[in-house]
Design a protein around this motif. Structure first.
Motif, PDB file in Angstrom:
ATOM      1  N   TRP A   1     180.799  20.535 128.566  1.00  0.00           N
ATOM      2  CA  TRP A   1     181.314  20.368 129.781  1.00  0.00           C
ATOM      3  C   TRP A   1     180.526  19.744 130.463  1.00  0.00           C
ATOM      4  CZ3 TRP A   1     183.149  24.424 132.856  1.00  0.00           C
ATOM      5  CH2 TRP A   1     182.347  24.557 133.382  1.00  0.00           C
TER       6      TRP A   1
ATOM      7  N   LEU B   1     189.049  26.316 125.935  1.00  0.00           N
ATOM      8  CA  LEU B   1     188.480  26.824 126.517  1.00  0.00           C
ATOM      9  C   LEU B   1     187.947  26.433 127.243  1.00  0.00           C
ATOM     10  CD1 LEU B   1     187.986  30.394 124.022  1.00  0.00           C
ATOM     11  CD2 LEU B   1     190.193  29.592 126.479  1.00  0.00           C
ATOM     12  N   VAL B   2     186.889  26.248 127.105  1.00  0.00           N
ATOM     13  CA  VAL B   2     185.434  24.967 127.999  1.00  0.00           C
ATOM     14  C   VAL B   2     186.863  24.437 128.893  1.00  0.00           C
ATOM     15  CG1 VAL B   2     184.224  23.691 128.019  1.00  0.00           C
ATOM     16  CG2 VAL B   2     183.815  25.355 126.256  1.00  0.00           C
ATOM     17  N   PHE B   3     187.296  23.555 128.494  1.00  0.00           N
ATOM     18  CA  PHE B   3     188.563  23.227 129.408  1.00  0.00           C
ATOM     19  C   PHE B   3     189.169  23.332 130.768  1.00  0.00           C
ATOM     20  CE2 PHE B   3     192.056  20.836 130.890  1.00  0.00           C
ATOM     21  CZ  PHE B   3     191.500  19.596 131.818  1.00  0.00           C
TER      22      PHE B   3
ATOM     23  N   VAL C   1     185.846  29.389 115.711  1.00  0.00           N
ATOM     24  CA  VAL C   1     186.023  28.244 115.687  1.00  0.00           C
ATOM     25  C   VAL C   1     185.531  27.571 114.392  1.00  0.00           C
ATOM     26  CG1 VAL C   1     184.837  26.190 116.912  1.00  0.00           C
ATOM     27  CG2 VAL C   1     186.494  28.039 117.850  1.00  0.00           C
TER      28      VAL C   1
ATOM     29  N   PHE D   1     195.640  28.973 138.797  1.00  0.00           N
ATOM     30  CA  PHE D   1     197.219  28.985 138.430  1.00  0.00           C
ATOM     31  C   PHE D   1     196.687  27.803 137.395  1.00  0.00           C
ATOM     32  CE2 PHE D   1     198.334  31.327 142.271  1.00  0.00           C
ATOM     33  CZ  PHE D   1     199.111  32.360 141.700  1.00  0.00           C
TER      34      PHE D   1
ATOM     35  N   LEU E   1     187.279  26.921 137.779  1.00  0.00           N
ATOM     36  CA  LEU E   1     185.592  27.193 137.718  1.00  0.00           C
ATOM     37  C   LEU E   1     186.138  25.679 139.030  1.00  0.00           C
ATOM     38  CD1 LEU E   1     183.101  28.224 135.807  1.00  0.00           C
ATOM     39  CD2 LEU E   1     184.353  29.277 137.570  1.00  0.00           C
ATOM     40  N   TYR E   2     185.889  24.845 139.084  1.00  0.00           N
ATOM     41  CA  TYR E   2     186.408  23.882 139.970  1.00  0.00           C
ATOM     42  C   TYR E   2     187.388  23.400 140.592  1.00  0.00           C
ATOM     43  CZ  TYR E   2     181.612  22.041 137.940  1.00  0.00           C
ATOM     44  OH  TYR E   2     180.070  21.947 137.755  1.00  0.00           O
ATOM     45  N   GLY E   3     187.722  24.282 140.434  1.00  0.00           N
ATOM     46  CA  GLY E   3     188.899  24.597 141.117  1.00  0.00           C
ATOM     47  C   GLY E   3     189.134  24.006 142.900  1.00  0.00           C
TER      48      GLY E   3
ATOM     49  N   GLY F   1     188.564  25.919 120.654  1.00  0.00           N
ATOM     50  CA  GLY F   1     187.046  27.125 121.478  1.00  0.00           C
ATOM     51  C   GLY F   1     187.307  25.260 122.692  1.00  0.00           C
ATOM     52  N   PHE F   2     187.531  24.331 122.448  1.00  0.00           N
ATOM     53  CA  PHE F   2     187.474  22.945 123.685  1.00  0.00           C
ATOM     54  C   PHE F   2     188.248  22.859 124.920  1.00  0.00           C
ATOM     55  CE2 PHE F   2     185.294  20.969 119.731  1.00  0.00           C
ATOM     56  CZ  PHE F   2     184.528  20.974 120.222  1.00  0.00           C
TER      57      PHE F   2
ATOM     58  N   ASN G   1     189.699  31.781 142.231  1.00  0.00           N
ATOM     59  CA  ASN G   1     190.115  31.133 141.588  1.00  0.00           C
ATOM     60  C   ASN G   1     189.934  31.339 140.096  1.00  0.00           C
ATOM     61  OD1 ASN G   1     190.965  28.740 142.785  1.00  0.00           O
ATOM     62  ND2 ASN G   1     189.951  27.374 142.461  1.00  0.00           N
TER      63      ASN G   1
ATOM     64  N   VAL H   1     185.480  32.817 120.548  1.00  0.00           N
ATOM     65  CA  VAL H   1     186.242  32.370 119.707  1.00  0.00           C
ATOM     66  C   VAL H   1     185.194  31.742 118.774  1.00  0.00           C
ATOM     67  CG1 VAL H   1     188.578  32.152 120.859  1.00  0.00           C
ATOM     68  CG2 VAL H   1     186.513  30.418 121.021  1.00  0.00           C
TER      69      VAL H   1
ATOM     70  N   LEU I   1     188.308  26.631 131.447  1.00  0.00           N
ATOM     71  CA  LEU I   1     187.373  27.572 132.839  1.00  0.00           C
ATOM     72  C   LEU I   1     186.620  26.104 133.257  1.00  0.00           C
ATOM     73  CD1 LEU I   1     185.431  29.642 130.077  1.00  0.00           C
ATOM     74  CD2 LEU I   1     187.108  30.306 131.879  1.00  0.00           C
ATOM     75  N   SER I   2     186.658  24.937 133.019  1.00  0.00           N
ATOM     76  CA  SER I   2     185.975  24.217 134.254  1.00  0.00           C
ATOM     77  C   SER I   2     187.383  23.944 135.523  1.00  0.00           C
ATOM     78  CB  SER I   2     185.505  22.951 133.684  1.00  0.00           C
ATOM     79  OG  SER I   2     186.760  21.969 132.953  1.00  0.00           O
TER      80      SER I   2
ATOM     81  N   GLY J   1     193.759  21.273 140.270  1.00  0.00           N
ATOM     82  CA  GLY J   1     193.583  22.255 139.547  1.00  0.00           C
ATOM     83  C   GLY J   1     193.268  23.582 140.642  1.00  0.00           C
TER      84      GLY J   1
ATOM     85  N   VAL K   1     182.865  31.705 125.842  1.00  0.00           N
ATOM     86  CA  VAL K   1     182.804  31.213 125.053  1.00  0.00           C
ATOM     87  C   VAL K   1     183.479  31.226 122.969  1.00  0.00           C
ATOM     88  CG1 VAL K   1     184.513  28.168 124.191  1.00  0.00           C
ATOM     89  CG2 VAL K   1     184.614  29.148 126.478  1.00  0.00           C
TER      90      VAL K   1
ATOM     91  N   LEU L   1     182.928  17.045 130.939  1.00  0.00           N
ATOM     92  CA  LEU L   1     183.373  17.632 132.281  1.00  0.00           C
ATOM     93  C   LEU L   1     183.032  17.304 133.468  1.00  0.00           C
ATOM     94  CD1 LEU L   1     185.724  19.622 130.109  1.00  0.00           C
ATOM     95  CD2 LEU L   1     186.462  18.125 130.881  1.00  0.00           C
TER      96      LEU L   1
ATOM     97  N   PHE M   1     180.423  23.254 123.527  1.00  0.00           N
ATOM     98  CA  PHE M   1     180.551  23.517 123.775  1.00  0.00           C
ATOM     99  C   PHE M   1     179.941  22.669 125.484  1.00  0.00           C
ATOM    100  CE2 PHE M   1     182.728  26.934 121.193  1.00  0.00           C
ATOM    101  CZ  PHE M   1     183.631  26.756 121.160  1.00  0.00           C
TER     102      PHE M   1
END
Lengths: 152, 161, 130, 186
Positions: free
Chosen positions: B14, A27-29, B44, A45, A35-37, A24-25, A123, B40, A31-32, A42, B36, B17, B10
């Protein structure tokens, strides 16, 4: 999970448990990153690669059955096609405002998430597309051949 | 409902980050965490509520510096063995039994053991841990247990009780 | 000391630990001992370098560095463990100076067990992807 | 300028001829060699158009592809053919290398000297344009993204298409059972 006892069945419980925690983490990373491309290094791609890595980790540690509960067998192709179409749609929508790939949305304040017009949406489309692609290739290489051997 | 158990975690990662409290970032964080969780969440198997009990937090705060101390000691120990001209090692594969109840606790124990003096968890089968030890001391399983597992097990038992 | 000096000190310590890990990688006799050196020193070294970066940058980047440290601490021992386990099961011999070997018995039991367990012991990845 | 144009058209004709031979010939090995010749022509064309990076990439990819293809062809067919005379092969290799190096020299002379600042200078540069218009025109802080998805979005669309097509190819080749096979299995 229950079918394979702690002693038998594939990779060790240590790997399985930590893979469970991390997926899960990751995936979160990913997506960040996607989204912050338009604000940080980042983009679609790179983030898409991270997204696919999460699912590949699950396949490697737990096997295909666990992933099939999350994503169906056809999901990579479907997401791949849908994201490609979304990207193309964003490009074509520019015609409505005057040209191919025209950035028709409001630009927003710099350094905020909603800035850059269609760029974050592009993106996102590319991220989903690349993630689905890479996972699809992995599935094709790792899973399909095995299915074939079984049926043969 | 079970698949949303990890939602706050999560969202927390976030926020770490992005490091921003702007409403756009928070909204995006909520959406991303929801997606997420839907993808998953069932897999998880992390839930927030049991982590919030004060006893757990207290013992985790005790565990971290303790672990850090052992980690640094492990490095100096390995450094000594590596830099010594004779490389004084006496490696072996040992088996120890742990009394920790849950799988998560055993995994944390195995990871801690891997990062601390001269030991590397090779396998975890039910409640027995197979460990590669770079400098085996003692003869019996009780000796091994006292030297390798006991200090961590005591605190982890408090955390995961 | 200023925060930059602190950061430089932390990074220097981290690099020293990394250096020790690589020396161990060269000097120690077998896979399992080398993994020991590789895992411990490199994990702690990376954590120190990340801490140095956090002190140096502060703010958002520091938070990212802290998250990175947590991830590295969780995943790197698992990687070492998986490598050691699969190395043992695929028959990589331990150094002849190894004094005890309790694990051999377990693996041999697996090898002589009925077919699915045997498959599991010899070809980990294949059964798992099924 | 006209010299470059004439060279380009000559190269295009050469590549078209090579592709036609590759399609028409009965001999697989000759076809592979012709494909390699077409790739070499493309590398030369890149050089003439002042894109040495593309030319080098094209050369590397072409070498690998041709080597792999020749390997496949030779094992598949167990090819026995008369070896050409050594002098001819040597002359051909020298000619190709000479052409490539000459084009390289021509291109590198036209480039800016090594270490010359790309962003400064009196004349407006492409990079300078990107830097000046990136933020106001697109609103994205990351210049790389603004170039990738706005100024050169068409390029990115092409890349995405390449990935898409390659994935479709991989699926088509690797899927476990074909349609007909599937029906007969049932």
């Amino acid at each position: 999970m229950q079918a394979t006892s702690e002693s038998g069945g594939g990779l060790s419980p240590i790997v399985k448990t930590v893979a469970r925690w991390m997926a899960g983490f990751i995936l979160v990373f990913g997506l960040s990153v996607v989204l912050y491309g338009h604000l940080t290094p980042g983009g679609g791609f790179a983030g898409g690669v991270v997204l696919s890595a999460a699912f590949i980790l699950v396949v490697l540690s737990h096997g295909r059955r666990e992933v099939l509960q999350i994503l169906s067998e056809r999901a990579p192709t479907i997401y791949d096609g849908l994201a490609a179409l979304a990207f193309l749609l964003l490009a074509v929508l520019g015609y409505a405002a005057g040209g191919f790939f025209l950035n028709f949305l409001p630009k927003g304040q710099p350094f905020q998430l909603w800035s850059g017009g269609i760029i974050p949406l592009c993106n996102l489309a590319i991220g989903v597309k690349v993630g689905a692609c890479l996972f699809g290739v992995f599935a094709a290489l790792a899973v399909f051949r095995h299915l074939h051997q079984r049926s043969a | 409902m079970k698949r949303f158990a990890a939602f706050p975690l999560f969202l927390l990662v976030w926020m770490g980050l992005t490091w921003s409290l702007h409403w756009q970032d928070l909204l995006a964080g909520v959406l991303v965490s929801l997606v997420v969780c839907l993808l998953v969440g069932r897999f998880v198997a992390l839930s927030v509520l049991p982590m919030l009990s004060p006893r757990r937090i207290f013992w985790t705060l005790v565990y971290l510096p303790f672990f850090f101390y052992h980690c640094v000691r492990a490095n100096l120990d390995v450094a000594y063995r590596v830099l010594h001209p004779d490389t004084p090692i006496r490696p072996g594969f040992i088996r120890v039994e742990t009394t920790l109840p849950s799988r998560a606790a055993r995994v944390i124990l195995a990871s801690s053991i891997t990062l601390t003096p001269g030991t590397l968890a090779v396998d975890l089968v039910d409640s027995s841990l197979y460990i590669h030890w770079i400098n085996v001391r003692g003869k019996t399983h009780a000796d091994y247990h006292r030297a390798v597992v006991a200090p961590f097990e005591r605190i982890l038992k408090e955390i995961f009780r | 000391m200023s925060s930059e000096a602190w950061a430089e000190t932390l990074i220097l310590i981290g690099v020293l630990f990394d250096l020790l890990g690589t020396i161990g990688l060269v000097r120690l006799p077998d896979v399992y001992n080398r993994l020991q050196a590789g895992t411990k020193c490199v994990t702690l070294g990376t954590c120190f370098i990340l801490a140095g970066a956090a002190v140096w940058a502060g703010g958002a980047l520091a938070m990212k560095a802290v998250i990175c440290m947590a991830f590295v601490l969780l995943t790197s021992p698992v990687g070492a463990h998986a490598l050691a386990r699969s190395a043992y099961r695929s028959g990589v011999a331990a150094w002849e100076g190894t004094v005890v070997d309790d694990y051999r018995g377990h693996v041999e039991r697996l090898m002589h067990a009925p077919t699915p367990m045997k498959d599991e012991a010899t070809a980990l990845a294949q059964t798992e992807i099924a | 300028m006209t010299a470059i144009l004439i060279g380009l058209f000559a190269l295009l004709i050469f590549m078209i001829v090579a592709c036609l031979i590759a399609i028409e010939t009965r001999d697989l090995l000759s076809a592979v060699v012709c494909v390699g010749a077409a790739g070499f022509g493309l590398a030369l064309a890149d050089l003439l158009l002042s894109a040495p990076d593309l030319a080098l990439t094209q050369m590397v990819v072409e070498f690998i592809c041709v080597v792999v293809l020749i390997r496949v062809v030779v094992t598949r067919q167990d090819h026995t053919h008369e070896t050409p005379k050594d002098t001819f092969a040597l002359a051909a290799v020298v000619l190709c290398l000479g052409l490539f190096l000459a084009a390289c020299g021509f291109t590198f002379a036209a480039l800016r000297p090594f270490g010359a600042p790309l962003f400064a200078g009196p004349e407006p540069t492409m990079a300078g344009q990107y830097v000046a218009h990136g933020l106001p025109d697109t609103g994205a802080v990351n210049y790389v993204t603004s170039i990738l998805l706005d100024f050169r979005g068409y390029d990115t669309l092409g890349e995405a298409t390449v990935i898409f097509v390659s994935i479709i190819g991989a699926y088509a080749v690797l899927r476990s059972v074909g349609r007909i096979g599937h029906a007969s299995h049932k």
